[in-house]
Scaffold this motif. Structure first.
Motif, PDB file in Angstrom:
ATOM      1  N   SER A  13       0.827  -1.207   0.000  1.00 28.13           N
ATOM      2  CA  SER A  13       0.000   0.000   0.000  1.00 28.13           C
ATOM      3  C   SER A  13       0.858   1.253   0.000  1.00 28.13           C
ATOM      4  O   SER A  13       0.535   2.234  -0.678  1.00 28.13           O
ATOM      5  N   LEU A  14       1.943   1.238   0.747  1.00 27.79           N
ATOM      6  CA  LEU A  14       2.833   2.389   0.794  1.00 27.79           C
ATOM      7  C   LEU A  14       3.480   2.639  -0.563  1.00 27.79           C
ATOM      8  O   LEU A  14       3.641   3.793  -0.973  1.00 27.79           O
ATOM      9  N   VAL A  15       3.808   1.564  -1.270  1.00 25.57           N
ATOM     10  CA  VAL A  15       4.377   1.709  -2.609  1.00 25.57           C
ATOM     11  C   VAL A  15       3.369   2.370  -3.547  1.00 25.57           C
ATOM     12  O   VAL A  15       3.743   3.114  -4.447  1.00 25.57           O
ATOM     13  N   ILE A  16       2.084   2.138  -3.324  1.00 20.49           N
ATOM     14  CA  ILE A  16       1.056   2.782  -4.135  1.00 20.49           C
ATOM     15  C   ILE A  16       0.803   4.211  -3.671  1.00 20.49           C
ATOM     16  O   ILE A  16       0.614   5.122  -4.474  1.00 20.49           O
ATOM     17  N   LEU A  38      -7.587  -4.004   4.597  1.00 16.86           N
ATOM     18  CA  LEU A  38      -7.343  -5.435   4.761  1.00 16.86           C
ATOM     19  C   LEU A  38      -6.132  -5.676   5.671  1.00 16.86           C
ATOM     20  O   LEU A  38      -6.157  -6.564   6.526  1.00 16.86           O
ATOM     21  N   GLY A  39      -5.082  -4.874   5.510  1.00 19.11           N
ATOM     22  CA  GLY A  39      -3.915  -4.984   6.384  1.00 19.11           C
ATOM     23  C   GLY A  39      -4.242  -4.657   7.828  1.00 19.11           C
ATOM     24  O   GLY A  39      -3.741  -5.294   8.754  1.00 19.11           O
ATOM     25  N   ILE A  40      -5.115  -3.677   8.049  1.00 18.52           N
ATOM     26  CA  ILE A  40      -5.521  -3.320   9.414  1.00 18.52           C
ATOM     27  C   ILE A  40      -6.319  -4.461  10.041  1.00 18.52           C
ATOM     28  O   ILE A  40      -6.109  -4.812  11.203  1.00 18.52           O
ATOM     29  N   ILE A  41      -7.219  -5.056   9.272  1.00 18.31           N
ATOM     30  CA  ILE A  41      -8.019  -6.163   9.801  1.00 18.31           C
ATOM     31  C   ILE A  41      -7.142  -7.361  10.135  1.00 18.31           C
ATOM     32  O   ILE A  41      -7.275  -7.971  11.199  1.00 18.31           O
ATOM     33  N   CYS A  55       0.028  -0.025   9.113  1.00 18.86           N
ATOM     34  CA  CYS A  55      -1.066   0.193   8.163  1.00 18.86           C
ATOM     35  C   CYS A  55      -1.875   1.432   8.535  1.00 18.86           C
ATOM     36  O   CYS A  55      -2.354   2.141   7.647  1.00 18.86           O
ATOM     37  N   LEU A  56      -2.043   1.696   9.815  1.00 12.49           N
ATOM     38  CA  LEU A  56      -2.765   2.898  10.235  1.00 12.49           C
ATOM     39  C   LEU A  56      -2.012   4.163   9.836  1.00 12.49           C
ATOM     40  O   LEU A  56      -2.628   5.158   9.444  1.00 12.49           O
ATOM     41  N   ILE A  57      -0.686   4.133   9.902  1.00  8.95           N
ATOM     42  CA  ILE A  57       0.114   5.288   9.480  1.00  8.95           C
ATOM     43  C   ILE A  57      -0.018   5.497   7.973  1.00  8.95           C
ATOM     44  O   ILE A  57      -0.178   6.627   7.501  1.00  8.95           O
ATOM     45  N   VAL A  58       0.017   4.409   7.210  1.00  7.63           N
ATOM     46  CA  VAL A  58      -0.163   4.516   5.757  1.00  7.63           C
ATOM     47  C   VAL A  58      -1.563   5.035   5.449  1.00  7.63           C
ATOM     48  O   VAL A  58      -1.741   5.868   4.554  1.00  7.63           O
TER      49      VAL A  58
END
Length: 73
Positions: A13-16, A38-41, A55-58
């Motif tokens: 996600s960060l790469v996107i 999805l990563g947070i879940i 994931c929350l930071i992203v």
């Protein structure tokens, strides 16, 4: 194992999200948001919280960028 999977979703996600900070590429954040959620879940199901926090930071970066661009740009 779930924590590692959450980190992987966060990194993808960060790469996107990073290139989506460039003007006129903000639409890419909408592609990253489902991966982030999805990563947070998955991170929430893990015994460790570091993947979820990443994931929350992203998500925070993507949300700020979307709010600056009005949700589209």
């Amino acid at each position: 194992m779930l924590n590692l999977l959450s980190f992987l979703f966060g990194i993808v996600s960060l790469v996107i999200v990073i290139p989506a900070t460039i003007p006129l590429l903000g639409w890419a954040n909408w592609l990253a948001l489902p991966l982030i959620v999805l990563g947070i879940i998955i991170g929430q199901l893990s015994s460790s919280s570091s993947g979820r926090n990443f994931c929350l930071i992203v998500l925070l970066i993507a949300a700020i960028r979307l709010s600056i661009g009005g949700g589209v740009i």
